[in-house]
Motif scaffolding. Structure first.
Motif, mmCIF file in Angstrom:
data_model
loop_
_atom_site.group_PDB
_atom_site.id
_atom_site.type_symbol
_atom_site.label_atom_id
_atom_site.label_comp_id
_atom_site.label_asym_id
_atom_site.label_seq_id
_atom_site.Cartn_x
_atom_site.Cartn_y
_atom_site.Cartn_z
ATOM 1 N N VAL A 43 8.662 -3.871 -3.467
ATOM 2 C CA VAL A 43 7.587 -2.880 -3.415
ATOM 3 C C VAL A 43 7.943 -1.804 -2.394
ATOM 4 N N LEU A 44 7.323 -0.639 -2.549
ATOM 5 C CA LEU A 44 7.420 0.402 -1.531
ATOM 6 C C LEU A 44 6.219 0.240 -0.608
ATOM 7 N N ILE A 45 6.478 0.143 0.690
ATOM 8 C CA ILE A 45 5.435 -0.121 1.674
ATOM 9 C C ILE A 45 5.218 1.124 2.527
ATOM 10 N N HIS A 46 3.953 1.475 2.710
ATOM 11 C CA HIS A 46 3.590 2.599 3.571
ATOM 12 C C HIS A 46 2.373 2.183 4.385
ATOM 13 N N VAL A 47 2.475 2.258 5.685
ATOM 14 C CA VAL A 47 1.425 1.905 6.657
ATOM 15 C C VAL A 47 0.681 0.613 6.301
ATOM 16 N N GLY A 48 1.433 -0.427 5.981
ATOM 17 C CA GLY A 48 0.832 -1.734 5.741
ATOM 18 C C GLY A 48 0.322 -1.989 4.342
ATOM 19 N N PHE A 49 0.588 -1.069 3.414
ATOM 20 C CA PHE A 49 0.157 -1.242 2.035
ATOM 21 C C PHE A 49 1.357 -1.170 1.100
ATOM 22 N N ALA A 50 1.443 -2.118 0.177
ATOM 23 C CA ALA A 50 2.425 -2.026 -0.906
ATOM 24 C C ALA A 50 1.853 -1.020 -1.896
ATOM 25 N N MET A 51 2.526 0.119 -2.021
ATOM 26 C CA MET A 51 1.980 1.220 -2.822
ATOM 27 C C MET A 51 2.426 1.190 -4.283
ATOM 28 N N SER A 52 3.627 0.670 -4.539
ATOM 29 C CA SER A 52 4.108 0.574 -5.919
ATOM 30 C C SER A 52 5.221 -0.449 -6.002
ATOM 31 N N ARG A 53 5.396 -0.975 -7.196
ATOM 32 C CA ARG A 53 6.514 -1.903 -7.445
ATOM 33 C C ARG A 53 7.740 -1.093 -7.807
ATOM 34 N N ILE A 54 8.891 -1.585 -7.361
ATOM 35 C CA ILE A 54 10.164 -0.967 -7.718
ATOM 36 C C ILE A 54 11.131 -2.070 -8.088
ATOM 37 N N ASN A 55 12.233 -1.688 -8.767
ATOM 38 C CA ASN A 55 13.214 -2.713 -9.107
ATOM 39 C C ASN A 55 14.230 -2.850 -7.964
ATOM 40 N N GLU A 56 15.028 -3.887 -8.025
ATOM 41 C CA GLU A 56 15.970 -4.192 -6.945
ATOM 42 C C GLU A 56 16.994 -3.073 -6.739
ATOM 43 N N ASP A 57 17.443 -2.454 -7.832
ATOM 44 C CA ASP A 57 18.418 -1.368 -7.731
ATOM 45 C C ASP A 57 17.822 -0.167 -6.996
ATOM 46 N N GLU A 58 16.608 0.188 -7.348
ATOM 47 C CA GLU A 58 15.947 1.303 -6.669
ATOM 48 C C GLU A 58 15.732 0.985 -5.190
ATOM 49 N N ALA A 59 15.373 -0.263 -4.893
ATOM 50 C CA ALA A 59 15.189 -0.680 -3.503
ATOM 51 C C ALA A 59 16.495 -0.521 -2.727
ATOM 52 N N ALA A 60 17.598 -0.962 -3.304
ATOM 53 C CA ALA A 60 18.902 -0.863 -2.632
ATOM 54 C C ALA A 60 19.287 0.594 -2.399
ATOM 55 N N ARG A 61 19.094 1.437 -3.399
ATOM 56 C CA ARG A 61 19.432 2.866 -3.247
ATOM 57 C C ARG A 61 18.571 3.527 -2.165
ATOM 58 N N THR A 62 17.300 3.184 -2.138
ATOM 59 C CA THR A 62 16.405 3.766 -1.136
ATOM 60 C C THR A 62 16.788 3.301 0.264
ATOM 61 N N LEU A 63 17.090 2.009 0.422
ATOM 62 C CA LEU A 63 17.502 1.505 1.735
ATOM 63 C C LEU A 63 18.799 2.156 2.195
ATOM 64 N N ASP A 64 19.747 2.359 1.276
ATOM 65 C CA ASP A 64 20.999 3.048 1.620
ATOM 66 C C ASP A 64 20.727 4.471 2.085
ATOM 67 N N ALA A 65 19.848 5.174 1.368
ATOM 68 C CA ALA A 65 19.520 6.558 1.737
ATOM 69 C C ALA A 65 18.848 6.605 3.111
ATOM 70 N N LEU A 66 17.971 5.656 3.390
ATOM 71 C CA LEU A 66 17.308 5.621 4.693
ATOM 72 C C LEU A 66 18.301 5.338 5.812
ATOM 73 N N ARG A 67 19.258 4.449 5.547
ATOM 74 C CA ARG A 67 20.304 4.173 6.551
ATOM 75 C C ARG A 67 21.133 5.427 6.820
ATOM 76 N N GLU A 68 21.495 6.139 5.750
ATOM 77 C CA GLU A 68 22.267 7.373 5.905
ATOM 78 C C GLU A 68 21.486 8.420 6.686
ATOM 79 N N LEU A 69 20.192 8.528 6.402
ATOM 80 C CA LEU A 69 19.361 9.470 7.156
ATOM 81 C C LEU A 69 19.324 9.093 8.629
#
Length: 96
Positions: free
Chosen positions: A49-75
């Motif tokens: 899930v995508l989490i914002h201020v203590g709330f799971a806002m939407s479900r995502i798949n594992e691939d999208e989660a990995a890509r988002t985490l990679d982008a956040l690490r790069e940022l």
């Protein structure tokens, strides 16, 4: 700008309040899953899930989660480099 951080639901902590434990890059925190429930709460365990201020806002798949985490690490790495450059510029100003 709102930033959603990917996390994986690892346990249901309070069914009545629709709360669950999420693992966000090795850090566990309790989040509300009320916005993403569409069936039994136990079905959320293992879901990303995508989490914002203590709330799971939407479900995502594992691939999208990995890509988002990679982008956040790069940022984060880019921000560290910008901070180091700013510190270097301050040091040069002090020398002139």
């Amino acid at each position: 700008m709102c930033l959603g951080i990917p996390g994986r639901i690892v346990a249901i902590t309070d069914e009545a309040r629709q709360m669950a434990m999420a693992d966000v890059s090795g850090v566990r925190r309790e989040v509300s899953v009320a916005c993403v429930v569409d069936g039994p709460l136990d079905a959320l365990v293992g879901e990303w899930v995508l989490i914002h201020v203590g709330f799971a806002m939407s479900r995502i798949n594992e691939d999208e989660a990995a890509r988002t985490l990679d982008a956040l690490r790069e940022l984060g790495e880019a921000q560290e480099a910008l901070d180091a450059m700013a510190e270097g510029a301050k040091s040069l100003e002090g020398m002139s």
